[in-house]
Design a protein around this motif. Structure first.
Motif, PDB file in Angstrom:
ATOM      1  N   ILE A 113      18.848  58.481  -8.699  1.00 22.54           N
ATOM      2  CA  ILE A 113      19.831  58.216  -7.653  1.00 22.54           C
ATOM      3  C   ILE A 113      20.112  56.719  -7.605  1.00 22.54           C
ATOM      4  CG2 ILE A 113      18.095  58.056  -5.804  1.00 22.54           C
ATOM      5  CD1 ILE A 113      20.249  59.437  -3.979  1.00 22.54           C
ATOM      6  N   LYS A 114      21.363  56.398  -7.336  1.00 20.58           N
ATOM      7  CA  LYS A 114      21.766  54.993  -7.209  1.00 20.58           C
ATOM      8  C   LYS A 114      23.007  54.896  -6.348  1.00 20.58           C
ATOM      9  CE  LYS A 114      25.158  54.120 -10.750  1.00 20.58           C
ATOM     10  NZ  LYS A 114      25.800  52.848 -10.851  1.00 20.58           N
ATOM     11  N   PRO A 115      23.210  53.733  -5.727  1.00 22.58           N
ATOM     12  CA  PRO A 115      24.479  53.512  -5.046  1.00 22.58           C
ATOM     13  C   PRO A 115      25.576  53.435  -6.116  1.00 22.58           C
ATOM     14  CG  PRO A 115      22.856  51.866  -4.390  1.00 22.58           C
ATOM     15  CD  PRO A 115      22.294  52.614  -5.548  1.00 22.58           C
ATOM     16  N   ARG A 116      26.656  54.140  -5.907  1.00 17.33           N
ATOM     17  CA  ARG A 116      27.710  54.191  -6.928  1.00 17.33           C
ATOM     18  C   ARG A 116      28.256  52.811  -7.266  1.00 17.33           C
ATOM     19  NH1 ARG A 116      33.368  56.212  -5.322  1.00 17.33           N
ATOM     20  NH2 ARG A 116      33.266  54.079  -4.621  1.00 17.33           N
ATOM     21  N   ASP A 117      28.374  51.946  -6.243  1.00 18.68           N
ATOM     22  CA  ASP A 117      28.983  50.633  -6.454  1.00 18.68           C
ATOM     23  C   ASP A 117      27.952  49.516  -6.586  1.00 18.68           C
ATOM     24  OD1 ASP A 117      31.533  51.820  -6.250  1.00 18.68           O
ATOM     25  OD2 ASP A 117      31.418  51.723  -4.067  1.00 18.68           O
ATOM     26  N   ASP A 118      26.691  49.860  -6.816  1.00 18.54           N
ATOM     27  CA  ASP A 118      25.616  48.878  -6.982  1.00 18.54           C
ATOM     28  C   ASP A 118      25.517  47.912  -5.802  1.00 18.54           C
ATOM     29  OD1 ASP A 118      24.864  49.939  -9.486  1.00 18.54           O
ATOM     30  OD2 ASP A 118      26.436  48.788 -10.477  1.00 18.54           O
ATOM     31  N   ASP A 119      25.758  48.433  -4.576  1.00 18.94           N
ATOM     32  CA  ASP A 119      25.734  47.571  -3.387  1.00 18.94           C
ATOM     33  C   ASP A 119      24.691  48.012  -2.360  1.00 18.94           C
ATOM     34  OD1 ASP A 119      26.871  49.906  -2.548  1.00 18.94           O
ATOM     35  OD2 ASP A 119      28.709  49.006  -1.783  1.00 18.94           O
ATOM     36  N   ASP A 120      23.784  48.918  -2.746  1.00 15.61           N
ATOM     37  CA  ASP A 120      22.719  49.416  -1.878  1.00 15.61           C
ATOM     38  C   ASP A 120      23.249  50.179  -0.666  1.00 15.61           C
ATOM     39  OD1 ASP A 120      19.910  49.575  -1.946  1.00 15.61           O
ATOM     40  OD2 ASP A 120      19.742  48.164  -0.290  1.00 15.61           O
ATOM     41  N   ALA A 121      24.431  50.763  -0.799  1.00 17.18           N
ATOM     42  CA  ALA A 121      25.058  51.511   0.302  1.00 17.18           C
ATOM     43  C   ALA A 121      25.824  52.703  -0.263  1.00 17.18           C
ATOM     44  CB  ALA A 121      26.015  50.591   1.069  1.00 17.18           C
ATOM     45  N   PRO A 122      26.127  53.697   0.606  1.00 16.22           N
ATOM     46  CA  PRO A 122      26.909  54.852   0.137  1.00 16.22           C
ATOM     47  C   PRO A 122      28.255  54.410  -0.413  1.00 16.22           C
ATOM     48  CG  PRO A 122      26.127  55.192   2.390  1.00 16.22           C
ATOM     49  CD  PRO A 122      25.829  53.767   2.016  1.00 16.22           C
ATOM     50  N   PRO A 123      28.867  55.222  -1.240  1.00 14.39           N
ATOM     51  CA  PRO A 123      28.440  56.530  -1.734  1.00 14.39           C
ATOM     52  C   PRO A 123      27.384  56.401  -2.820  1.00 14.39           C
ATOM     53  CG  PRO A 123      30.545  55.974  -2.706  1.00 14.39           C
ATOM     54  CD  PRO A 123      30.202  54.869  -1.736  1.00 14.39           C
ATOM     55  N   TYR A 124      26.677  57.502  -3.066  1.00 15.28           N
ATOM     56  CA  TYR A 124      25.605  57.544  -4.046  1.00 15.28           C
ATOM     57  C   TYR A 124      25.966  58.461  -5.204  1.00 15.28           C
ATOM     58  CZ  TYR A 124      22.964  55.414  -0.321  1.00 15.28           C
ATOM     59  OH  TYR A 124      22.554  54.556   0.663  1.00 15.28           O
ATOM     60  N   GLN A 125      25.316  58.199  -6.319  1.00  8.83           N
ATOM     61  CA  GLN A 125      25.422  59.082  -7.471  1.00  8.83           C
ATOM     62  C   GLN A 125      24.027  59.650  -7.729  1.00  8.83           C
ATOM     63  OE1 GLN A 125      26.213  57.408 -11.385  1.00  8.83           O
ATOM     64  NE2 GLN A 125      27.623  59.098 -11.756  1.00  8.83           N
ATOM     65  N   LEU A 131      17.580  60.393   0.950  1.00  8.52           N
ATOM     66  CA  LEU A 131      16.835  60.445  -0.303  1.00  8.52           C
ATOM     67  C   LEU A 131      16.722  59.061  -0.925  1.00  8.52           C
ATOM     68  CD1 LEU A 131      15.355  62.013  -2.500  1.00  8.52           C
ATOM     69  CD2 LEU A 131      17.588  62.454  -3.564  1.00  8.52           C
ATOM     70  N   TYR A 132      17.804  58.316  -0.935  1.00  6.89           N
ATOM     71  CA  TYR A 132      17.781  56.973  -1.537  1.00  6.89           C
ATOM     72  C   TYR A 132      16.816  56.066  -0.776  1.00  6.89           C
ATOM     73  CZ  TYR A 132      19.282  52.540  -3.497  1.00  6.89           C
ATOM     74  OH  TYR A 132      19.297  51.322  -4.126  1.00  6.89           O
ATOM     75  N   SER A 133      16.895  56.075   0.546  1.00  9.93           N
ATOM     76  CA  SER A 133      15.980  55.249   1.350  1.00  9.93           C
ATOM     77  C   SER A 133      14.532  55.663   1.118  1.00  9.93           C
ATOM     78  CB  SER A 133      16.316  55.369   2.838  1.00  9.93           C
ATOM     79  OG  SER A 133      17.601  54.863   3.095  1.00  9.93           O
ATOM     80  N   SER A 134      14.285  56.960   1.093  1.00  8.96           N
ATOM     81  CA  SER A 134      12.926  57.464   0.866  1.00  8.96           C
ATOM     82  C   SER A 134      12.426  57.094  -0.525  1.00  8.96           C
ATOM     83  CB  SER A 134      12.883  58.989   1.029  1.00  8.96           C
ATOM     84  OG  SER A 134      13.228  59.352   2.338  1.00  8.96           O
ATOM     85  N   SER A 135      13.312  57.124  -1.510  1.00 10.48           N
ATOM     86  CA  SER A 135      12.910  56.780  -2.877  1.00 10.48           C
ATOM     87  C   SER A 135      12.531  55.310  -2.984  1.00 10.48           C
ATOM     88  CB  SER A 135      14.010  57.138  -3.881  1.00 10.48           C
ATOM     89  OG  SER A 135      15.116  56.274  -3.774  1.00 10.48           O
ATOM     90  N   LYS A 136      13.253  54.443  -2.277  1.00 13.87           N
ATOM     91  CA  LYS A 136      12.915  53.012  -2.298  1.00 13.87           C
ATOM     92  C   LYS A 136      11.554  52.770  -1.656  1.00 13.87           C
ATOM     93  CE  LYS A 136      16.504  51.199  -0.361  1.00 13.87           C
ATOM     94  NZ  LYS A 136      17.455  50.203   0.153  1.00 13.87           N
ATOM     95  N   LEU A 137      11.294  53.417  -0.513  1.00 17.44           N
ATOM     96  CA  LEU A 137       9.998  53.267   0.147  1.00 17.44           C
ATOM     97  C   LEU A 137       8.878  53.793  -0.753  1.00 17.44           C
ATOM     98  CD1 LEU A 137      10.893  54.268   3.812  1.00 17.44           C
ATOM     99  CD2 LEU A 137      10.483  51.964   2.910  1.00 17.44           C
TER     100      LEU A 137
END
Length: 118
Positions: free
Chosen positions: A47-59, A90-96
């Protein structure tokens, strides 16, 4: 490529969130660009932020384990609010998870308690 229906995808993401929060699924950074990945016996989840900005939308992507070049599912959260919210969790949980933090609140409170006791 969308092999999973929206409700199926939401169920998968919820199970990934639960497994991550319980510590059963461990995430790690992928190429150190805000991208996260986790492996199970059969699949790699990414999973990653689509625009590489640490914010939605995600891919969100699913790969066959051992074959990073074989993408089985690719989903973007761009147009679906319910999907975007689930992928954000999911993205936030994955970073933690990658940082070894089970509960951010508990970690912050413990850190502040230690600071107060100095």
């Amino acid at each position: 490529m969308a092999l999973l229906e929206k409700d199926e995808l939401l169920a998968v993401i919820e199970r990934l969130i639960n497994s991550t929060k319980s510590g059963k699924l461990k995430w790690r950074p992928y190429q150190d660009r805000g991208e996260m990945e986790a492996e199970t016996a059969k699949f790699v989840y990414y999973i990653k932020p689509r625009d590489d900005d640490d914010a939605p939308p995600y891919q969100f992507q699913v790969y066959a384990e051992g074959n990073r070049g074989m993408v089985l599912e690719v989903i973007s959260s761009r147009d679906e609010l319910e999907l975007q919210n689930a992928m954000s969790t999911l993205y936030s949980s994955s970073k933690l998870s990658a940082l070894g933090i089970g509960s951010l609140k508990d970690e912050i409170f413990n850190d502040l308690t230690e600071l107060d006791s100095e």
